[in-house]
Structure formats: structure tokens, C-alpha cells
Write an enzyme that holds these catalytic residues in place. Sequence first.
Site, mmCIF file in Angstrom:
data_model
loop_
_atom_site.group_PDB
_atom_site.id
_atom_site.type_symbol
_atom_site.label_atom_id
_atom_site.label_comp_id
_atom_site.label_asym_id
_atom_site.label_seq_id
_atom_site.Cartn_x
_atom_site.Cartn_y
_atom_site.Cartn_z
ATOM 1 N N GLU A 468 -1.994 8.333 -1.746
ATOM 2 C CA GLU A 468 -1.932 6.882 -1.631
ATOM 3 C C GLU A 468 -1.576 6.285 -2.999
ATOM 4 O OE1 GLU A 468 -4.820 5.366 0.980
ATOM 5 O OE2 GLU A 468 -4.172 3.310 0.787
ATOM 6 N N GLU A 738 -15.051 4.325 -3.002
ATOM 7 C CA GLU A 738 -14.383 3.437 -2.047
ATOM 8 C C GLU A 738 -15.371 2.901 -1.017
ATOM 9 O OE1 GLU A 738 -11.389 5.484 0.202
ATOM 10 O OE2 GLU A 738 -10.409 3.621 0.820
HETATM 11 C C1 RAM Z 1 -7.041 1.520 1.867
HETATM 12 C C2 RAM Z 1 -6.818 1.390 0.412
HETATM 13 C C3 RAM Z 1 -7.205 0.106 -0.216
HETATM 14 C C4 RAM Z 1 -7.429 -1.015 0.719
HETATM 15 C C5 RAM Z 1 -6.669 -0.851 1.993
HETATM 16 C C6 RAM Z 1 -6.862 -1.997 2.960
HETATM 17 O O1 RAM Z 1 -6.058 2.383 2.382
HETATM 18 O O2 RAM Z 1 -7.434 2.453 -0.227
HETATM 19 O O3 RAM Z 1 -8.324 0.234 -1.043
HETATM 20 O O4 RAM Z 1 -7.066 -2.181 0.071
HETATM 21 O O5 RAM Z 1 -6.983 0.334 2.612
#
Ligand code: RAM
Length: 875
Positions: A468, A738
Site C-alpha cells: 500500500e 493502524e
Molecule cells: C486503508 C489505509 C488508510 C486509510 C484507508 C481508508 O487502506 O491504510 O489508512 O485511510 O484505508
Amino acid sequence: MINRLSLLFITQLLCVQLYAQVKVDQLLTENLNNPESVENTTPRFSWKLITTQANTTQTAYELTVMSGNKSLWNSGKVNSDQSIFVPYGGSTLQSGDKYSWKVRIWDNKQKASAWSTPAYFRLALTKADWKAKWIEPGYEEDSVLRPSPIFKTTFKAGKKIASGIAYITCHGVYEGTINGKRIGEAYLTPGFTDYVKRLQYQAYDVTNLLQNGDNNIELTLGSGWFRGIVGWWNQNNHYGKTLALLYQMQVTYTDGTKETLISDENWQCSTGKIAYAEIYNGETIDNRKSSTTWYPVKVVNYSMDNLVPTTSELVTKHETFKPLAVITTPKGETVIDFGQNLSGFVHFKASGKAGDSIILEHGEVLDKAGNFYNANLRTAAAKDVFILNGKGEEYFEPHFTYHGFRYVRVKGSVKPEQMEAVALYSDCPLTGTFECSNPMINQLQHNILWSQNDNFVDIPTDCPQRDERLGWTGDAQTFSKTAAFNRNVNNFFAKWLKDLAADQLPNGAVPFVVPNLMGDAAAAAGWADAATVIPWTIYQAYGDKKMLSDQYPSMKAWVEFIKSRTHNDLWDNGFQFGDWLSYRADGLTENTANTDSYLVAQCYYAYSTQLMINAAKTLGKQEDVEKYSALLKRIKEAFFTEYVTPKGRIMSNTQTAYVLALQFDLLPENLRPIAAKNLAANIASYKYHLTTGFLGTYFLTNVLSNHGYIDVAYKLLLQDTYPSWLYPVKMGATTIWERWDGMRPDSTFQTTDMNSFNHYSYGAIGEWMYRVVAGIDMDPSVPGYKKIRIKPQPGGDLTYAKASLETGYGKVGVDWKIKDGKFTMDVEIPANTTAEIFVPATDGYEQKNVGSGKYHYESVGTTLINKGLTVKENK
Ligand code: RAM
């Protein structure tokens, strides 16, 4: 805590100094130290006043810009206290030319400083200055591995060299050498932008690399973001299929004559040791390979219109980490623990037989059993392979990849103890420090800073490890203010905001990620608002008005886009991420926000409109001030009608709903205390746990401390069971996760799919720690900390906090302690600023208005004396 002190006697002690002359130092041009490619043709100059003398301000300055020995512009004595972003005012500067400048100032005692030592800058090239030709490999490429091409040429310097400047960019990423010595210290250049619209080039002073006679110039390219795999949908060739180089070098001889070397048909190309390189997958270096056959290059006629100079700090090497431990896992594998989740790579020396290989795989965490784990990297292999040539000791480091990791699984004959991890990130100067009496909070601060380091790699990425690593707008906006405490991110964000504006869709919608690799996916509340939030945040932190005015059309286009989507001033449609990854009380999937996502959208609509008003006021756009003020009123009314009960309950009844409504001032005054009370009650009902996601979390503690619930804010800050900031700390995190529960208390993982252990969003609490816990704040009506506000709000069981911030004027410092019922505070205020210092007292705060200097305060006593405190002030 402080209101438990039944005291009150405040002493203010100003350290007395004899008069000392002010020194002018730390000269910056466009925020950079001696930059080689200044884009702004009327560059702005900044300097700092260095003095031990208290109460010092600048009353006048004189600035002179020189070309060689010739003065080009002298400002004369200008009566002004402006010491940051003073624009050049002389005749037109020439692109590619180098200038010097110096400044002296008069202080408020009318004493002149000495002239500063000169600083330098070079103006960037114009399109017309580019003579170089784009060159591509002339050989047929192995289309599977796509080994790194090498381009080379020689340059004969016939006379004595005075100076050399090289301008380099490529389709891909490059590294170069002149006579075997590396050009510059940057990695992953030219950086990450939408290459079709904006391709950065770098300018390097290569004087010291050049020699009289023959010079060998060699550039190696990697696929990078240009044609490598970017995005979890596993696509490559986003911007093209073929790597290409653009190189232009100007050499000036001591007799004043100049010669230019350009990339053209005279160069040759080959492949070499780098057999494979992808940002996600890693690099294969085969030291047995050498470039024996050289091929002609192909000259290609690409447009030069997208070329832009680099104006922000480049990605460079930073900290190195020795193994904390070398583990043999239950599976019998050798795994190195570097002790810190970082982004970068491992470098090492090894010797062995030709063909021996050393394989390094990277992961962030070990699994419950203590085995190596990298499933959360998804398709990113993050695997570096080094193959020895057997000729003695060989040094390895990858060139065109980076990994997010703490653990490395090692295969091959190498001594893991001798390996070293290197952190790689944008070289934004460190500006902030924060420390307090709670070691877990200090670890939290450490984790926030490291998630910033690891994710500021030319763009603000969401994560540095999996497939990502994209410029997610929501993550960046929510974290931007914290980022601006930790490091100087003025140029970093100014650059990325240009990327953002360039990628804004024609209707004003802002993409989910910048550079935009997701097509029309755009316009989600809290994400797209990066267009308004970040310019305003950066303007406030640094006072960079040009950046604000450059972004103004982008800000406006975004707000106008929302407006075009509303019905009766309600933003009630379209895809929304909502309060992403918030905690769900029902324990079901956490990917769905539990706060109504259109409620969130309406709040952000109000916020962005407010920021438009702020920007319009700052830039003197009165018509827009009126227009958006009227709009804001309607947005608030629509919010109120749709989402708020007459008694102040807000739809969804979640922490985030109350937080956003209060933070963005969406409620009538009489309902604010009620909403705040509902918020506090909600938090209590979760036994003092937060339930917020990406958007609610940032403002949670701020709303509480603003509305009389500082005690609740501290309970949340100090909470260490899930969900909370300190839960990951308790689990051994060295970066921000996250998800609140990326790793569960039993050490199992929440999911493999989307589970980064290095995502800064929840680290947005950092700014509250600096601003409210330690107390470094500003008067918002004067940007850039020209008017500082020191207002710590001690709480919880903290017995001390100390923080510092290197502002455009110098260092602001606060250091408070509570000991034996006595509150003491040391404050440092830089020259050319003033400060309002609020000293905590039994019955609120005692305000002091001061100039620069070092101050010591004490609140002592056993009884409340009265509001008119006895203040001792020594000057
Ligand atoms: C995930 C990403 C990010 C977020 C989006 C909506 O894939 O890691 O942190 O902003 O989603």
C-alpha cells in the site's frame, strides 16, 4: 492534580543578563539551508536572533543579496520585526545562478548586530534551460525481472574546475556516481509525485566529485513508483513501462568559462549487479554480475513541461540499529530483532563463496508462538537477496526498495550480529521534544515520532510495510498538526499539497490518495479535507502565507465541490469512510464506522468552510469571507435540524459525534455544556475507553479539555486496556498501530488483511500532549509562534512534563514539575516573539505577558491567598 494544591503564591523569576549583542544566525532560503534549486523567483529569507538577552525583539533589518562580489539588492534599513519569509525585492534573478545573502538587524535597544555569515541559494532551472535529452536503454530488457539499467558517460574537464552542478531526474528512481563517488546522500530520488504532471528533479553541487581530465559518470535506475508495483491491486507501469534518464551538468572553470554535459546519444547503457528491484517486493543484488557489454542508448523525446525542482527535504539515511537480539524461533529460523519498527533496510558486510546467497525477509511483529510473521504485508514480499562473488569481504545494501520492519528472517551464511538496520525517511528537521513522568506516555511519544519518521517518505504514506504505502489524504490531515510539532514539515507538506492540487479532479473532488493511483475514487469527508486542513495547519505552524495563497484555489474548489453535492445545505450522499476503524461496541467488524457517516461529513463540511473563511481573511479576500460565512451559518443550521435533538443529544450518540460537533462549533452555546456532558458520560459508560476512529480520535482529548473535562481526558490518555493509546504500548509497540487491537491481549492478530503496525493516524494525540499537557501553544491570530501561549494543564498522576519546539524564531521550552505540593515551571521564549504565560493556580490561571527570555515560576503556599497574586519579578 493542580487543584489539589491548596496554594497560591506565584513567583516569576527572569534570569538577569548583562547586555549582549544579538547574533543573526540560521539563515534559510525558502526554509532550506543553502538550497540548490529554489523554485520561487522571489525567494523568501528567514533568520533567527540568537541572544541571551531577555526581552529582545528586532526593530529593523538590512538584507543584501550578492552575485559573487557584486551586490544585487540591498533592502536598506527596513523598520520591521519580520524575520521569517522576507521576500527578495531586487532585480530579476537568473535561473541556475548561485547567490549569497546576508542580513543584520537592529534590536529594540537600537543596537545593530554584526552582519550574519552569508547563506547561499541557487535558482532552479526554467524549462528553456533544459538541454539534456531523455535516454532509455538501447538493449532489449528482460521483461520479467527488469534488471536495473546503468547509464554511463565520460566528461573531459580540459581546464581547472571551479564548480560543478548536476541536475538529475528519471522515469523510475536513480542513484549516481561521479568517479565512483556517490552523488548526494538522497535515496529514492526523484521522489514520489504524479510523474505525468509533476516530475521532480534534484540539483547537486558536484564540485568535490569532479576532477581535472576524465570524469566517469554513472547512473543506475530502479523501477520505483514510476513503473513498479504500487497499490494492493498489484498493478505496475502506472506511469510508463520504460525507465529513462535525464542528466545535465554544468561545469564552470576557474577562467569563468562554462561547459555543459547532457544525457544524449553519446551515453552507453548496460545492466549490472541489481538483478531485480521493486519497492514492495525487495531487491536482488548479484555481485557476480558486472557490466561487460555496453549498448547504445535510445534518445526519446519526452516533454519537459512536467519538470519541477525539488523544494522539500530529500529522503536520506538516519538512525542505525544494531540487533537487539538474534532469535532462533520455535520453527528453528534465525530472526533478528532490531528493537524498533522502522522503515529502511538492512546493510551488512559478508564474505563467502561465489554464488552463496543471503536472504533477508522483513516483518513487523512475531506471532503468538514467537515465529516470524509477515502475512500482514499481504503481497509485498519485502525480500532482499544478496549473492556473493566470493572475492573477499563484500558490502551489501539495497538501492531501490525500502521495507517497514523490526524483525528480519535471515537465511544464508552471514553473521546476523554484524547486520545493521538503517532508517530511511524525509530529512525534515526535528523540532519537537516531549517527555513526562509516565514512561508509557514517553513510549507513546516515541511511537508517534517513529510512525511519522517511517511514513514521511517524500509523501505522507499510510504505512511503510505492506502493498500500500500510499498518500492517504485522511491519515495525513488528521496527523498534520502533530507532525508539525515533531519536525519541520513546512516544505514537506507544501510539496505534497501541490501534488494534491495537481491531482484534484476537474470538479474539485480530492482523491483518496495523493499521488492519485485510484482513478475517480474521491471526495470522502475527512479525507478530501486534507485540501483545507493541511494548508491552514501549516500556515499556522510556520506562517507560510505563500503556501496558503498557492493552495487557496484548491481549498476553494474542494469546498465548492461539497456544496455542489448538498441538498438544503446537507452533505448527505456519496461514498464515505466515516470514522474509519472506530471501535464497535458490538464486537463485530470494525471496518464500519459506528457514527453516522453523513453526520461526520456534515461536520467536516462545516470545518472546511470555516478554514476557507480563515484563509480568505488572512489573504484579504473579503468577498469570500462573507460568502463562506453565510454558507457556514446554513451548514450549521442544517446540521442542527438533522442531527441534534432540542435537548442536545446528537444522532448516533457516539463519542465521535459529540467530539466533531463540539470541535467544529456546530452547536448553539446553550447546548455545548450538555453535549460535553453527554460525551463525558459516554466515555464513562465505556469505563474510560475511547471508541473513536481516524476522525474522532484526534479531537477527543481536545474537546474534553476545552469543555471542562480535563480529568476525563487524562483518564483516556492514561488508560492502558483496549481500546486506548497505551494498550499497544503495553503490548510492546514501538510505533502507532493502524487498529486499536492490531494485536489482541492474547497476542493473536485482529486480522491479516489490513493490520499495519505502523500507521500514524491515532498518533494525532501528540499535538495535545505538546499543547495541553506540556503547554506549548500559540495565539492563533498570529501564525508561526510569533505570539506564543504557554498554558499547561497538568492532570492525571503526572508529576512533570517538559517539551520544546524549535519555531521559526527559535526554541520554545516548557518544563513543569509538581513536587511536595509545589508547582514549578521553567519557560523559554525565543527572541523576536512575545508570550502569554498562564501559570496554573488554585483558582484557574495567572497570566503573565512577557518578552523573550528564560522564566521560572513557582506556585507555593498552603492557603489560597487571593486572585491578585504576589508576583516577584527580577529583571
Ligand atoms: C486503508 C489505509 C488508510 C486509510 C484507508 C481508508 O487502506 O491504510 O489508512 O485511510 O484505508
